[in-house]
Motif scaffolding. Structure first.
Motif, PDB file in Angstrom:
ATOM      1  N   TRP A 191       0.774  -1.199   0.051  1.00 25.33           N
ATOM      2  CA  TRP A 191       0.229  -0.076  -0.019  1.00 25.33           C
ATOM      3  C   TRP A 191       0.882   1.390   0.051  1.00 25.33           C
ATOM      4  N   GLY A 206      -0.774   4.484   7.413  1.00 25.74           N
ATOM      5  CA  GLY A 206      -1.169   3.156   7.265  1.00 25.74           C
ATOM      6  C   GLY A 206      -0.660   2.343   8.392  1.00 25.74           C
ATOM      7  N   ARG A 251     -10.200   3.852   6.357  1.00 28.68           N
ATOM      8  CA  ARG A 251     -10.553   2.435   5.812  1.00 28.68           C
ATOM      9  C   ARG A 251      -9.914   1.424   6.297  1.00 28.68           C
ATOM     10  N   ASP A 252     -10.418   0.181   6.699  1.00 26.37           N
ATOM     11  CA  ASP A 252      -9.662  -0.869   7.131  1.00 26.37           C
ATOM     12  C   ASP A 252      -9.368  -1.747   5.894  1.00 26.37           C
ATOM     13  N   HIS A 253      -8.291  -2.909   5.777  1.00 26.50           N
ATOM     14  CA  HIS A 253      -8.316  -3.495   4.923  1.00 26.50           C
ATOM     15  C   HIS A 253      -8.165  -4.846   5.188  1.00 26.50           C
ATOM     16  N   ASP A 259      -6.587  -8.784   4.913  1.00 23.07           N
ATOM     17  CA  ASP A 259      -5.478  -9.687   4.477  1.00 23.07           C
ATOM     18  C   ASP A 259      -5.982 -10.775   3.440  1.00 23.07           C
ATOM     19  N   THR A 317      -5.077  -0.358   8.528  1.00 21.50           N
ATOM     20  CA  THR A 317      -5.905   0.497   8.488  1.00 21.50           C
ATOM     21  C   THR A 317      -5.018   1.753   7.850  1.00 21.50           C
ATOM     22  N   THR A 318      -5.921   2.518   7.018  1.00 18.93           N
ATOM     23  CA  THR A 318      -5.218   3.589   6.330  1.00 18.93           C
ATOM     24  C   THR A 318      -6.203   4.968   6.554  1.00 18.93           C
TER      25      THR A 318
END
Length: 278
Positions: free
Chosen positions: A102, A235, A260-262, A264, A272-273
């Motif tokens: 990212w 991030g 935003r959360d991402h 895996d 999180t970003t």
């Protein structure tokens, strides 16, 4: 002398009985290490000499005691780079490669990137490797871990410092484009749930962070707000059970947008970003 197939099969069974999560992989990796080859080339080996078997047996015994595979080989792989690792440093995990990716994609041309809590230097080294246009800075508090980071980042152009991420880089305040961080995030009460490899061999400074696991993330939010330029991106990694609580730290602060959360690759909440409001 013993056939390679028998040696690996017996070692695999020992590791499986010891509760190692990836016994086949680790058994093959350790034999390849002993023989000075790669796991992919191991199929070309027919027999293993007695002297190599003795060394192999010793490594399998240590791995059965849950000493990390990477400590036994001295090497960890992260994205496209190789890292030296051992006692005193957190072994980088494959999940963290997504956070590094990212940052590599998000950083502007010729941008400034800071990696807080750098540990082995995995994220910083990947940034320097894949984005040579970037000015990359990294910091690590723990002295043994810092020594590993310094070793791994030699010749990369990364500015690596020893210090507390809560106060680091006063000289970069308000100028940073992207911040990455893999902070400690395990609640103290979760001690028993941590894998023996991490609980026994990873530095506790890199693992545990207060009663709810969010103490370091709260400090990160405050420091990142000072380091980033307006619109700069943050991030950070978190535990899979913190997919709501970790982003909430930023939301509650009121100075972040695009929180935003991402997930895996296994579909678990992982990092999180967000962007600092302009």
């Amino acid at each position: 002398m013993r056939s390679r197939r028998v040696a690996v099969s017996e070692a695999t069974e020992r590791l499986r009985e010891a509760g190692v999560a990836s016994p086949e992989h680790d058994a093959a990796e350790l034999l390849a290490h002993v023989l000075g080859t790669t796991r992919g080339q191991l199929a070309l080996v027919e027999d293993v000499a007695a002297s190599a078997l003795d060394e192999y047996d010793a490594l399998i015994t240590r791995r059965s005691a849950r000493e990390p595979l990477q400590h036994l080989t001295g090497t960890a792989y992260f994205r496209h780079v190789e890292l030296a690792v051992g006692p005193g440093v957190f072994v980088p995990r494959p999940e963290t490669e997504l956070l590094a990716g990212w940052a590599i994609e998000s950083a502007p041309q010729d941008g400034v990137v800071v990696d807080l809590c750098t540990g082995s230097g995995a994220i910083a080294k990947s940034l320097a490797d894949e984005r040579p246009d970037l000015a990359v800075h990294a910091v690590e508090l723990d002295e043994p871990a810092y020594a590993w980071a310094e070793r791994n980042l030699v010749g990369t152009g990364v500015d690596v410092r020893q210090g507390d991420f809560a106060t680091a880089f006063d000289d970069l305040l308000g100028t940073v484009d992207v911040i990455t961080c893999n902070p400690p995030y395990i609640p103290l009460e979760a001690w028993e749930s941590v894998a023996p490899e991490a609980r026994t061999y990873d530095p506790h400074l890199a693992l545990f962070s207060g009663d709810d696991g969010l103490d370091a993330i709260r400090v990160l939010e405050q420091r990142a707000a000072l380091l980033l330029r307006p619109g700069g991106a943050l991030g950070f990694e978190h535990a899979d059970v913190q997919g709501e609580s970790a982003p909430a730290v930023l939301t509650a602060a009121g100075r972040w947008t695009d929180v935003r959360d991402h997930l895996d690759l296994a579909g678990r909440a992982r990092f999180t970003t967000a962007r600092l409001a302009r």
